[in-house]
Every structure is written in structure tokens, then in C-alpha cells.
Design a protein around this motif. Sequence first.
Motif, mmCIF file in Angstrom:
data_model
loop_
_atom_site.group_PDB
_atom_site.id
_atom_site.type_symbol
_atom_site.label_atom_id
_atom_site.label_comp_id
_atom_site.label_asym_id
_atom_site.label_seq_id
_atom_site.Cartn_x
_atom_site.Cartn_y
_atom_site.Cartn_z
ATOM 1 N N UNK A 4 0.520 -0.525 -0.358
ATOM 2 C CA UNK A 4 0.055 -0.205 -0.250
ATOM 3 C C UNK A 4 0.791 1.322 -0.174
ATOM 4 N N UNK A 5 0.559 1.950 -0.909
ATOM 5 C CA UNK A 5 1.562 3.201 -1.213
ATOM 6 C C UNK A 5 0.433 4.329 -1.188
ATOM 7 N N UNK A 6 0.857 5.194 0.265
ATOM 8 C CA UNK A 6 0.000 6.114 0.893
ATOM 9 C C UNK A 6 0.480 7.231 -0.339
ATOM 10 N N UNK A 7 -0.036 7.721 -1.136
ATOM 11 C CA UNK A 7 0.329 8.749 -1.448
ATOM 12 C C UNK A 7 -0.305 10.452 -2.397
ATOM 13 N N UNK A 8 -0.307 10.771 -3.131
ATOM 14 C CA UNK A 8 -0.677 12.001 -3.969
ATOM 15 C C UNK A 8 0.586 13.206 -4.163
ATOM 16 N N UNK A 9 1.812 12.704 -3.825
ATOM 17 C CA UNK A 9 3.344 13.401 -4.578
ATOM 18 C C UNK A 9 3.723 13.079 -5.416
ATOM 19 N N UNK A 10 4.604 13.209 -6.152
ATOM 20 C CA UNK A 10 6.076 13.166 -7.182
ATOM 21 C C UNK A 10 6.209 11.936 -6.830
ATOM 22 N N UNK A 11 7.372 11.712 -5.971
ATOM 23 C CA UNK A 11 7.879 10.321 -5.134
ATOM 24 C C UNK A 11 6.717 9.379 -5.236
ATOM 25 N N UNK A 12 5.283 9.143 -4.706
ATOM 26 C CA UNK A 12 4.514 8.019 -4.974
ATOM 27 C C UNK A 12 4.455 7.970 -6.414
ATOM 28 N N UNK A 13 3.790 8.705 -7.541
ATOM 29 C CA UNK A 13 3.460 8.339 -8.542
ATOM 30 C C UNK A 13 5.042 7.583 -9.470
ATOM 31 N N UNK A 15 6.869 6.373 -7.495
ATOM 32 C CA UNK A 15 7.917 4.521 -6.723
ATOM 33 C C UNK A 15 6.933 3.153 -7.412
ATOM 34 N N UNK A 16 4.886 3.849 -7.683
ATOM 35 C CA UNK A 16 4.293 2.960 -8.189
ATOM 36 C C UNK A 16 4.263 2.435 -9.625
ATOM 37 N N UNK A 237 12.490 1.469 -3.193
ATOM 38 C CA UNK A 237 12.231 0.201 -3.624
ATOM 39 C C UNK A 237 13.325 -1.085 -2.938
ATOM 40 N N UNK A 238 14.201 -0.045 -3.173
ATOM 41 C CA UNK A 238 15.257 -1.503 -2.228
ATOM 42 C C UNK A 238 14.850 -2.058 -0.869
ATOM 43 N N UNK A 239 14.144 -1.553 -0.322
ATOM 44 C CA UNK A 239 13.296 -1.352 1.133
ATOM 45 C C UNK A 239 12.489 -2.935 0.712
ATOM 46 N N UNK A 240 11.482 -2.488 -0.469
ATOM 47 C CA UNK A 240 10.971 -3.420 -0.188
ATOM 48 C C UNK A 240 10.774 -4.169 -1.139
ATOM 49 N N UNK A 241 11.981 -4.395 -2.056
ATOM 50 C CA UNK A 241 12.564 -5.500 -2.020
ATOM 51 C C UNK A 241 13.171 -6.515 -1.415
ATOM 52 N N UNK A 242 13.573 -6.225 -0.317
ATOM 53 C CA UNK A 242 14.626 -6.817 0.660
ATOM 54 C C UNK A 242 13.506 -7.488 1.282
ATOM 55 N N UNK A 243 12.237 -6.939 1.615
ATOM 56 C CA UNK A 243 11.573 -7.774 2.310
ATOM 57 C C UNK A 243 10.610 -8.696 1.734
#
Length: 250
Positions: A4-13, A15-16, A237-243
Motif C-alpha cells: 500500500x502506497x500512501x500517495x499524492x506526491x511526485x515520489x509516490x507516482x 514509486x508506483x 524500492x530497495x527496502x520493499x524488495x528486501x522485504x
Amino acid sequence: MHVLVLGGTTEARELAGALHPLPGLRVTSSLAGRVAAPRLPAGEVRIGGFGGPEGMARWIRESAVDAVIDATHPFAETISFNAAEAAATAHVPLLALRRPGWVPGAGDDWREVGSLAEAARAVAGAGRVFLTTGRMGLAAFAGVDDAHFLVRSVDAPEPPFPPHMEVLLDRGPFTLEGERKLLARHRIDVLVTKDSGAAATAPKLAAAREAGIPVVVVRRPPTPDGVPVAASVAEAADWLQTRSAGAVSG
């Protein structure tokens, strides 16, 4: 793996967009719904609130979310603390993605304040004020009747707002030349901004420096205690891929 990505920012887009094509990964972006025509990210999208931390925790459990990334605006304090409580309740890992803040350079005339209320007191009687803190915080300036405000926002603001106000509806990214012309055309005496750290809106700071215009900068609120912070989309993205790798190996 469902993130779940809590978004609304450029970085969130961004990242998705980076996560969506990855095999074995489901991405859901949640937008607050405060902008009439948001730029939608890749993957699944939900719009609207959760109903507080309890509602978010329930949605996380019911949707089988495995990890949450809070990529909201640095000043979206309520949702960030709700996310921390919800993730702890639902027993899922949480990461905060926060772009680095702005740093004053040679020639900058910055006056840092801790809140919008302090910013309003700082610009009382200041002449012509370029207010770029977003339409949701205009109530803090509603009592300032001895200054004229140029308010820039994506959507039209709703009251309460300053009695002497002109609204400029626009969306970044902005250019340095455009900001130079805007400051000159509207004869701006002081700029007010939050320390959002966004590159898309940073040219106004350079334009103010060149023109010798002081800038009132609202400091960021703190992130919730114990929540790890990534400074870039790549780090998140690295954090999530590690998870994800840990979940597969487990």
C-alpha cells in the motif's frame, strides 16, 4: 506481495510506476481525494480517507497488505501518524518516503517558523505576499487584513481565507524564468512557503534570492518515532524488495 502506497506526491507516482511492473508485486496507491483531477499512478488506486488509524488498520488486514510506504507530502502530518498506528496495529512494516528538505544558500534571506500561524504573524503588514503553502492552510492567514496575498494553488480555495487575496490556479513544475516574471509582475515583497523540498517548486526560491525578496519558510513536522525513512524512490524500492525477498525465503 501487496504493498500500500500512501500517495499524492511526485515520489509516490514514481514509486508506483517503478514497482507496478515487478513480478509478484501488487501495488495499491491511496489518494486523499483533495485534488479535483489528480495525476493517477500506475497500478490500483483508491481515493478517499480510511476513517482514522482504526479504519486504515482494518483495510490493511482485509486487503492482505504486506507492507505500507507512506509517500505523502512532508506536511501531511495526520495521515503519517495514522499510518504508523495502523501499521503497528496490523503488524505490517512501514516505511516513510521523504524527499530531502531545502537548504538555504548564499544570498538567501530565510526566516524559518514552526507553523502556519507563525508565518501569518511574520507577514502581517508586509505588503504583497506570495503565499505558496497550499489552499488547505489559508485559514491561518484569514486574520491578516494589512497585507495583500497572491495565493497559488492547484484548485480554488474555500473560506476562510485572507480578506485581500488574488488566486492563481496553477500546477508545477515551474521554471525559474516564469517565477522571476511572476514576482516582478505582482510586485511581491515576501514569499511564504513550506519546506516541501520539491524540485518542481524550488525555482521560486532562486527567483526570490535573485530579487532580494525574503522568504518565510515553515519547518517540517517530525515523522513518527521509530518509522524508518527513505530519501529517494530508489531507497524505498530497495527496502520493499528486501522485504519481498525475505517473505519469499521465509
